[in-house]
Design an enzyme around this catalytic site. Structure first.
Site, PDB file in Angstrom:
ATOM      1  N   LYS A  72      23.159   9.423  58.653  1.00 32.84           N
ATOM      2  CA  LYS A  72      22.216   8.582  57.907  1.00 32.84           C
ATOM      3  C   LYS A  72      22.939   7.432  57.225  1.00 32.84           C
ATOM      4  CE  LYS A  72      18.508   9.011  54.448  1.00 32.84           C
ATOM      5  NZ  LYS A  72      17.752   9.979  53.591  1.00 32.84           N
TER       6      LYS A  72
ATOM      7  N   LYS B  21     -14.480  13.286  52.541  1.00 25.44           N
ATOM      8  CA  LYS B  21     -13.864  14.609  52.502  1.00 25.44           C
ATOM      9  C   LYS B  21     -14.190  15.384  53.774  1.00 25.44           C
ATOM     10  CE  LYS B  21     -13.704  18.929  49.882  1.00 25.44           C
ATOM     11  NZ  LYS B  21     -14.216  19.692  48.723  1.00 25.44           N
TER      12      LYS B  21
ATOM     13  N   ASP C   2       8.100  11.316  55.941  1.00 23.31           N
ATOM     14  CA  ASP C   2       8.503  10.783  57.241  1.00 23.31           C
ATOM     15  C   ASP C   2       7.307  10.465  58.139  1.00 23.31           C
ATOM     16  OD1 ASP C   2      11.283  10.950  56.752  1.00 23.31           O
ATOM     17  OD2 ASP C   2      11.241  13.096  57.167  1.00 23.31           O
TER      18      ASP C   2
ATOM     19  N   PHE D 287      20.123   8.951  49.579  1.00 27.30           N
ATOM     20  CA  PHE D 287      20.226  10.390  49.373  1.00 27.30           C
ATOM     21  C   PHE D 287      19.907  11.099  50.682  1.00 27.30           C
ATOM     22  CE2 PHE D 287      20.353   9.288  45.038  1.00 27.30           C
ATOM     23  CZ  PHE D 287      20.681  10.420  44.288  1.00 27.30           C
TER      24      PHE D 287
ATOM     25  N   LYS E  35      21.940   3.559  58.546  1.00 26.64           N
ATOM     26  CA  LYS E  35      21.149   2.733  57.642  1.00 26.64           C
ATOM     27  C   LYS E  35      21.985   1.719  56.863  1.00 26.64           C
ATOM     28  CE  LYS E  35      17.770   6.462  57.308  1.00 26.64           C
ATOM     29  NZ  LYS E  35      16.673   5.860  58.078  1.00 26.64           N
TER      30      LYS E  35
ATOM     31  N   ASN F 180       5.464  16.188  49.416  1.00 27.80           N
ATOM     32  CA  ASN F 180       6.643  17.054  49.386  1.00 27.80           C
ATOM     33  C   ASN F 180       6.893  17.541  47.958  1.00 27.80           C
ATOM     34  OD1 ASN F 180       8.301  14.987  48.022  1.00 27.80           O
ATOM     35  ND2 ASN F 180       8.250  13.937  49.996  1.00 27.80           N
TER      36      ASN F 180
END
Length: 412
Positions: A335, A286, A276, A321, A339, A207
């Site tokens: 969230k 490869k 995720d 976050f 959590k 990301n």
């Protein structure tokens, strides 16, 4: 650093040209910068450059005509911090031995404010026992030494000796100017950066996380006296000096690293952007391009934040976050509750000046029942301090963050 008076000493090394960037940054931060150059430094950068950036004349002559007064004493008494960048072996030796034979060395002998020294020289010179002994003397006297970086030096040799980057030098200056030590008894565990999930030995799923927010939190906590453990994922910059670093790559790596040190932490701040999903069966070679579509089977990665939320002990505070692109408050609050967090930092990453790869952020701090503090755009380091302020407020005696954090709009 608005209004802080900083004397910047520039000595005669090739890295003197980098002083222009340092002076410029300090001025942008609101500091009053007084450049003082040695005669040797003038061979590497023109005084006019530094005086233009600082908005003040460069000083170098001990005996120049000026308003009545003793110049080096006036400078020493009207300075909040002295920064020597670059610091040559020569000025380091003068400081260690108490030699005062020009304006800069004389000021340094008279100053009582904090002093920061950023050495820059050839690797062999830096490693010479005389230089290392002199640096040791300065450190024992309370001088902050910003160690040089490693890399290719001007002489063509690879090694340690390059002037530390401007950002690191500025951080050290700030840490001395603002020594808030309210986390001295705490261990803060921070995660930062993104994770990489291997597709094959050369490709991965990742990301856009740069690690800047997590690094800012680590710096802020360290500067406030905490022992900081940084579980560092894939970031665009090296981790800050002065913290304990555990380097990881995948979500599984991060999970194992966090669990290993979780019991040591009083405060856990999960700023990392963990993937995720991961590849179910990554290739051990490869994957060659064939012209056909490539189908990858993905499976969920382990939920690190949810796992430690279940393990949380009464004395521990956990902050997460939520980087969202839509329905920010609903998703972040879900969230938070799911959590078992004490606080969540929610931000809309589609907003200009917020989210990944930026130096600023725009955030809302949410408590378990949805109370919020909306914060304007600020640097990530400023946001880090805001988060830590709320942690300390909670830790001071509130049974729930809502007891201390009321719904309000912060305008500072």
């Amino acid at each position: 650093m608005l209004g802080k008076r900083i004397l910047v000493g520039i000595t005669g090394g090739i890295a003197a040209y980098k002083a222009a960037d340092i002076v410029s940054r300090l001025v942008k931060e609101g500091s009053i910068v007084q450049p003082v150059m040695t005669e040797s430094a003038k061979h590497f950068i023109a005084p006019l450059t530094l005086s233009t950036l600082a908005g003040r004349p460069v000083l170098s002559d001990m005996f120049a005509e000026r308003i009545p007064g003793v110049q080096h004493i006036d400078l020493a008494q009207n300075t909040d911090l002295c920064l020597i960048a670059p610091a040559t072996a020569n000025i380091i030796a003068k400081m260690a031995l108490g030699i005062a034979d020009d304006l800069l060395s004389t000021v340094l002998l008279a100053v009582s404010s904090p002093v920061v020294v950023a050495p820059a020289m050839n690797v062999n010179m830096y490693q010479h026992p005389a230089v290392q002994e002199n640096l040791g003397v300065l450190i024992k006297r309370g001088v902050k030494v910003v160690e040089p970086d490693s890399g290719r030096l001007a002489c063509g040799i690879e090694g340690k000796g390059r002037l530390a980057d401007t950002e690191r030098i500025i951080r050290e200056v700030k840490s001395l100017l603002f020594p808030v030590m309210d986390l001295q008894e705490k261990t803060v565990l921070v995660t930062a950066g993104g994770t990489r999930e291997a597709i094959d030995p050369v490709r991965y799923i990742g990301n856009r996380s740069s690690g800047k927010m997590g690094h800012a939190i680590a710096i802020a906590a360290m500067n406030r006296g905490a022992r900081v453990i940084l579980v560092n994922g894939c970031t665009s910059q090296p981790p800050p000096n002065g913290v304990e670093v555990i380097q990881v790559e995948s979500a599984q790596d991060m999970y194992e690293a966090v669990l290993k040190v979780f019991d040591e932490a009083d405060i856990v701040i999960k700023a990392a952007a963990v993937a995720d999903y991961r590849i179910s069966n990554p290739a051990d070679h490869k994957i060659k391009k064939s012209g056909d579509n490539l189908v990858l089977e993905l499976e969920p990665t382990i939920d690190i934040l949810g796992s430690i939320g279940k393990l949380k002990k009464p004395h521990q505070i956990i902050i997460g976050f939520a980087a969202e692109t839509d329905d920010l408050l609903h998703n972040a609050l879900h969230k938070l509750r799911k959590k078992n967090l004490d606080l969540i930092v929610a931000n809309d990453v589609t907003q200009l000046g917020a989210g990944f790869e930026t130096d600023t952020n725009i955030a809302i701090l949410l408590t378990k029942d949805g109370a919020k503090i909306s914060l304007p755009m600020m640097t990530k380091l400023q946001l880090a301090h805001k988060i830590l302020d709320q942690v300390l407020d909670y830790d001071a005696g509130a049974t729930n963050p809502i007891d201390r954090i009321r719904e309000e709009e912060e305008t500072q």
